[in-house]
Design a protein around this motif. Structure first.
Motif, PDB file in Angstrom:
ATOM      1  N   ALA A   1       0.818  -1.213   0.000  1.00 52.16           N
ATOM      2  CA  ALA A   1       0.000   0.000   0.000  1.00 52.16           C
ATOM      3  C   ALA A   1       0.848   1.257   0.000  1.00 52.16           C
ATOM      4  O   ALA A   1       0.446   2.286  -0.561  1.00 52.16           O
ATOM      5  N   ILE A   2       2.022   1.192   0.634  1.00 53.44           N
ATOM      6  CA  ILE A   2       2.873   2.385   0.739  1.00 53.44           C
ATOM      7  C   ILE A   2       3.749   2.557  -0.498  1.00 53.44           C
ATOM      8  O   ILE A   2       4.429   3.586  -0.654  1.00 53.44           O
ATOM      9  N   LEU A   3       3.741   1.582  -1.405  1.00 53.53           N
ATOM     10  CA  LEU A   3       4.618   1.627  -2.577  1.00 53.53           C
ATOM     11  C   LEU A   3       4.406   2.885  -3.434  1.00 53.53           C
ATOM     12  O   LEU A   3       5.393   3.525  -3.831  1.00 53.53           O
ATOM     13  N   PRO A   4       3.158   3.283  -3.749  1.00 52.64           N
ATOM     14  CA  PRO A   4       2.988   4.535  -4.523  1.00 52.64           C
ATOM     15  C   PRO A   4       3.531   5.762  -3.790  1.00 52.64           C
ATOM     16  O   PRO A   4       4.066   6.674  -4.424  1.00 52.64           O
ATOM     17  N   ILE A   5       3.393   5.787  -2.458  1.00 53.15           N
ATOM     18  CA  ILE A   5       3.920   6.910  -1.682  1.00 53.15           C
ATOM     19  C   ILE A   5       5.438   6.943  -1.788  1.00 53.15           C
ATOM     20  O   ILE A   5       6.049   8.018  -1.859  1.00 53.15           O
ATOM     21  N   ALA A   6       6.056   5.772  -1.782  1.00 52.74           N
ATOM     22  CA  ALA A   6       7.511   5.702  -1.928  1.00 52.74           C
ATOM     23  C   ALA A   6       7.937   6.286  -3.271  1.00 52.74           C
ATOM     24  O   ALA A   6       8.927   7.038  -3.355  1.00 52.74           O
ATOM     25  N   GLY A   7       7.191   5.959  -4.325  1.00 51.95           N
ATOM     26  CA  GLY A   7       7.499   6.515  -5.643  1.00 51.95           C
ATOM     27  C   GLY A   7       7.319   8.020  -5.678  1.00 51.95           C
ATOM     28  O   GLY A   7       8.158   8.746  -6.246  1.00 51.95           O
ATOM     29  N   LEU A   8       6.249   8.517  -5.062  1.00 54.79           N
ATOM     30  CA  LEU A   8       5.991   9.966  -5.062  1.00 54.79           C
ATOM     31  C   LEU A   8       7.035  10.710  -4.232  1.00 54.79           C
ATOM     32  O   LEU A   8       7.423  11.830  -4.584  1.00 54.79           O
ATOM     33  N   ALA A   9       7.487  10.116  -3.130  1.00 56.65           N
ATOM     34  CA  ALA A   9       8.528  10.757  -2.314  1.00 56.65           C
ATOM     35  C   ALA A   9       9.815  10.909  -3.112  1.00 56.65           C
ATOM     36  O   ALA A   9      10.461  11.964  -3.079  1.00 56.65           O
ATOM     37  N   ALA A  10      10.190   9.856  -3.845  1.00 57.55           N
ATOM     38  CA  ALA A  10      11.388   9.936  -4.675  1.00 57.55           C
ATOM     39  C   ALA A  10      11.185  10.907  -5.835  1.00 57.55           C
ATOM     40  O   ALA A  10      12.130  11.594  -6.251  1.00 57.55           O
TER      41      ALA A  10
ATOM     42  N   GLY B   1      11.784   9.927 -13.547  1.00 56.59           N
ATOM     43  CA  GLY B   1      12.902   9.054 -13.218  1.00 56.59           C
ATOM     44  C   GLY B   1      12.959   8.752 -11.733  1.00 56.59           C
ATOM     45  O   GLY B   1      13.225   7.611 -11.324  1.00 56.59           O
ATOM     46  N   GLY B   2      12.694   9.764 -10.900  1.00 54.03           N
ATOM     47  CA  GLY B   2      12.672   9.557  -9.457  1.00 54.03           C
ATOM     48  C   GLY B   2      11.552   8.631  -9.031  1.00 54.03           C
ATOM     49  O   GLY B   2      11.731   7.791  -8.136  1.00 54.03           O
ATOM     50  N   PHE B   3      10.387   8.757  -9.662  1.00 55.02           N
ATOM     51  CA  PHE B   3       9.261   7.883  -9.319  1.00 55.02           C
ATOM     52  C   PHE B   3       9.618   6.420  -9.602  1.00 55.02           C
ATOM     53  O   PHE B   3       9.359   5.540  -8.764  1.00 55.02           O
ATOM     54  N   TYR B   4      10.208   6.172 -10.751  1.00 55.54           N
ATOM     55  CA  TYR B   4      10.617   4.808 -11.084  1.00 55.54           C
ATOM     56  C   TYR B   4      11.657   4.298 -10.085  1.00 55.54           C
ATOM     57  O   TYR B   4      11.606   3.137  -9.653  1.00 55.54           O
ATOM     58  N   ALA B   5      12.608   5.157  -9.727  1.00 58.62           N
ATOM     59  CA  ALA B   5      13.631   4.750  -8.759  1.00 58.62           C
ATOM     60  C   ALA B   5      13.004   4.468  -7.403  1.00 58.62           C
ATOM     61  O   ALA B   5      13.381   3.507  -6.718  1.00 58.62           O
ATOM     62  N   GLY B   6      12.046   5.300  -6.989  1.00 58.91           N
ATOM     63  CA  GLY B   6      11.386   5.099  -5.707  1.00 58.91           C
ATOM     64  C   GLY B   6      10.606   3.799  -5.649  1.00 58.91           C
ATOM     65  O   GLY B   6      10.636   3.081  -4.651  1.00 58.91           O
ATOM     66  N   VAL B   7       9.892   3.490  -6.736  1.00 61.72           N
ATOM     67  CA  VAL B   7       9.156   2.226  -6.795  1.00 61.72           C
ATOM     68  C   VAL B   7      10.124   1.048  -6.759  1.00 61.72           C
ATOM     69  O   VAL B   7       9.892   0.046  -6.067  1.00 61.72           O
ATOM     70  N   ALA B   8      11.226   1.168  -7.505  1.00 64.75           N
ATOM     71  CA  ALA B   8      12.231   0.098  -7.495  1.00 64.75           C
ATOM     72  C   ALA B   8      12.806  -0.089  -6.094  1.00 64.75           C
ATOM     73  O   ALA B   8      12.986  -1.222  -5.628  1.00 64.75           O
ATOM     74  N   GLY B   9      13.103   1.009  -5.412  1.00 57.67           N
ATOM     75  CA  GLY B   9      13.601   0.912  -4.040  1.00 57.67           C
ATOM     76  C   GLY B   9      12.578   0.294  -3.105  1.00 57.67           C
ATOM     77  O   GLY B   9      12.923  -0.524  -2.236  1.00 57.67           O
ATOM     78  N   GLY B  10      11.312   0.663  -3.268  1.00 60.07           N
ATOM     79  CA  GLY B  10      10.258   0.070  -2.449  1.00 60.07           C
ATOM     80  C   GLY B  10      10.128  -1.421  -2.688  1.00 60.07           C
ATOM     81  O   GLY B  10       9.950  -2.208  -1.747  1.00 60.07           O
ATOM     82  N   LEU B  11      10.212  -1.828  -3.950  1.00 61.61           N
ATOM     83  CA  LEU B  11      10.167  -3.255  -4.273  1.00 61.61           C
ATOM     84  C   LEU B  11      11.364  -3.992  -3.682  1.00 61.61           C
ATOM     85  O   LEU B  11      11.251  -5.140  -3.247  1.00 61.61           O
ATOM     86  N   TYR B  12      12.508  -3.319  -3.681  1.00 63.09           N
ATOM     87  CA  TYR B  12      13.701  -3.931  -3.086  1.00 63.09           C
ATOM     88  C   TYR B  12      13.500  -4.150  -1.586  1.00 63.09           C
ATOM     89  O   TYR B  12      13.933  -5.164  -1.033  1.00 63.09           O
ATOM     90  N   ALA B  13      12.818  -3.213  -0.916  1.00 63.02           N
ATOM     91  CA  ALA B  13      12.527  -3.367   0.512  1.00 63.02           C
ATOM     92  C   ALA B  13      11.563  -4.531   0.740  1.00 63.02           C
ATOM     93  O   ALA B  13      11.702  -5.273   1.723  1.00 63.02           O
ATOM     94  N   ILE B  14      10.593  -4.689  -0.144  1.00 57.71           N
ATOM     95  CA  ILE B  14       9.658  -5.809  -0.031  1.00 57.71           C
ATOM     96  C   ILE B  14      10.373  -7.127  -0.288  1.00 57.71           C
ATOM     97  O   ILE B  14      10.106  -8.138   0.377  1.00 57.71           O
ATOM     98  N   TYR B  15      11.305  -7.123  -1.215  1.00 59.75           N
ATOM     99  CA  TYR B  15      12.067  -8.328  -1.539  1.00 59.75           C
ATOM    100  C   TYR B  15      12.994  -8.736  -0.398  1.00 59.75           C
ATOM    101  O   TYR B  15      13.160  -9.924  -0.103  1.00 59.75           O
ATOM    102  N   SER B  16      13.586  -7.754   0.283  1.00 60.26           N
ATOM    103  CA  SER B  16      14.602  -8.028   1.306  1.00 60.26           C
ATOM    104  C   SER B  16      13.968  -8.168   2.686  1.00 60.26           C
ATOM    105  O   SER B  16      12.902  -7.619   2.966  1.00 60.26           O
ATOM    106  N   SER B  17      14.677  -8.877   3.555  1.00 59.40           N
ATOM    107  CA  SER B  17      14.243  -8.953   4.952  1.00 59.40           C
ATOM    108  C   SER B  17      14.573  -7.659   5.689  1.00 59.40           C
ATOM    109  O   SER B  17      13.950  -7.322   6.694  1.00 59.40           O
ATOM    110  N   GLY B  18      15.551  -6.923   5.170  1.00 60.51           N
ATOM    111  CA  GLY B  18      15.931  -5.638   5.730  1.00 60.51           C
ATOM    112  C   GLY B  18      16.829  -4.896   4.754  1.00 60.51           C
ATOM    113  O   GLY B  18      17.405  -5.500   3.846  1.00 60.51           O
ATOM    114  N   ILE B  19      16.938  -3.598   4.906  1.00 62.57           N
ATOM    115  CA  ILE B  19      17.727  -2.790   3.974  1.00 62.57           C
ATOM    116  C   ILE B  19      18.810  -2.036   4.733  1.00 62.57           C
ATOM    117  O   ILE B  19      18.693  -1.786   5.938  1.00 62.57           O
TER     118      ILE B  19
END
Length: 345
Positions: free
Chosen positions: A99-108, A226-244
């Motif tokens: 749910a927070i993934l779009p917010i992560a993209g908008l923040a970036a 470009g920032g939105f795409y990077a933010g979404v990618a970073g959010g997905l990386y957080a979902i993929y990982s147990s921790g960042i």
């Protein structure tokens, strides 16, 4: 454009899949993507997930750099914004990570707009130095926020419609769906009026302004997307990982993303980025499993630890000098040669 490449209608000219071989490749790719979890093991499935995450990030940088011509050495830091937004919202607020993934993209994207301000006055080398400074500042901020270099992402927050994304197959299909949507969106951005304005600014911003293009708005939009795409990618990386940890969003990672774009093909937003990610990520995996142990075994541990960065620097310089349009241009020439064979024109 080689002789014999022509379109008879606007629809044909704007089509993404234009030839039978494109449709055949699409069907093959869909079948392979759907069947992958049942054919390959968890290790290679995780590699595919990581590649898709980096593909999304590379697409974002390719929009900023390849379409709009605005170099950025802070793209990994923008990924960090998305990753820390998801991780901290999940850890401290208990918010669902998806749910927070779009917010992560908008923040970036918001930070991307701030990073675009120097581009109104600076170009090329000077803009690169400004983005480098931004990258280092954000690294310092991350190091203060996360001094232990580890922010856990609670697994109970990684759910979608009651399905846990900690299960590799579910996570793979989720990230695959996000990747397809964002790749299609990027392809249409490049073909839109905004995309054409970005290309005009990339080629000559003075002439673009003379014909009525709002250059500052186009540059800010390119950084924001470009920032939105990077933010979404970073959010997905957080979902993929147990921790960042912030060590995953350093200047080295920004240069790796830059290398993916330059090697794959700047301006060829989707396929150039994909090709760059495939070459870079598979190349790193092969080097770490073969060349690095070999160099360490013969007493060259210092070279072994930095071998991939030496290769990365060499590849970036080689492609800038010898093939500035990237590997995608090489493949296009090969394709046109066989399509028009036996004729030489």
């Amino acid at each position: 454009m080689p002789a014999g490449v022509f379109k008879e209608s606007y629809e044909a000219d704007m089509a993404i899949f234009r030839y039978p071989i494109h449709w055949a490749a699409l069907i093959l790719a869909v079948v392979a993507a759907v069947a992958a979890p049942f054919v390959i093991g968890k290790y290679y499935l995780n590699l595919l997930v990581v590649m898709m995450i980096f593909w999304i990030a590379a697409i974002g940088l390719n929009i900023t750099l390849g379409l709009a011509g605005q170099i950025s050495l802070a793209h990994a830091a923008l990924m960090g914004i998305g990753a820390y937004t998801v991780a901290n919202a999940a850890l401290h607020l208990g918010v669902n990570s998806v749910a927070i993934l779009p917010i992560a993209g908008l923040a970036a994207a918001l930070l991307g707009i701030i990073l675009s301000l120097p581009s109104f006055r600076l170009k090329e080398y000077y803009l690169a130095m400004a983005s480098l400074a931004a990258q280092l500042i954000l690294e310092y901020v991350y190091s203060r926020i996360d001094p232990d270099q580890y922010t856990p992402v609670p697994p109970e927050t990684k759910t979608l419609l009651g399905i846990s994304l900690t299960e590799p197959t579910a996570l793979y299909y989720f990230i695959l769906a996000i990747t397809v949507v964002m790749a299609l969106a990027a392809a249409n951005i490049g073909r839109s009026s905004l995309g054409r304005a970005m290309k005009a600014v990339r080629d000559n911003d003075v002439a673009s302004e003379a014909i009525g293009i709002n250059v500052q708005l186009v540059k800010a939009t390119a950084f924001a997307i470009g920032g939105f795409y990077a933010g979404v990618a970073g959010g997905l990386y957080a979902i993929y990982s147990s921790g960042i940890g912030w060590e995953g969003f350093t200047l080295v990672n920004s240069i790796e993303l830059l290398g993916m774009v330059l090697i794959g093909g700047p301006g060829r937003v989707v396929w150039g980025s994909l090709l760059g990610v495939l070459v870079m990520r598979t190349g790193w995996t092969m080097m770490e499993s073969t060349i690095t142990p070999l160099l360490a075994g013969i007493g060259l541990s210092i070279i072994a630890s930095s071998a991939k960065y030496i290769v990365l620097g060499f590849l970036i310089v080689a492609f800038i000098i010898a093939e500035p349009e990237g590997l995608i241009a090489v493949l296009r020439r090969v394709k046109e040669y066989f399509r028009l064979w036996p004729y030489s024109y």
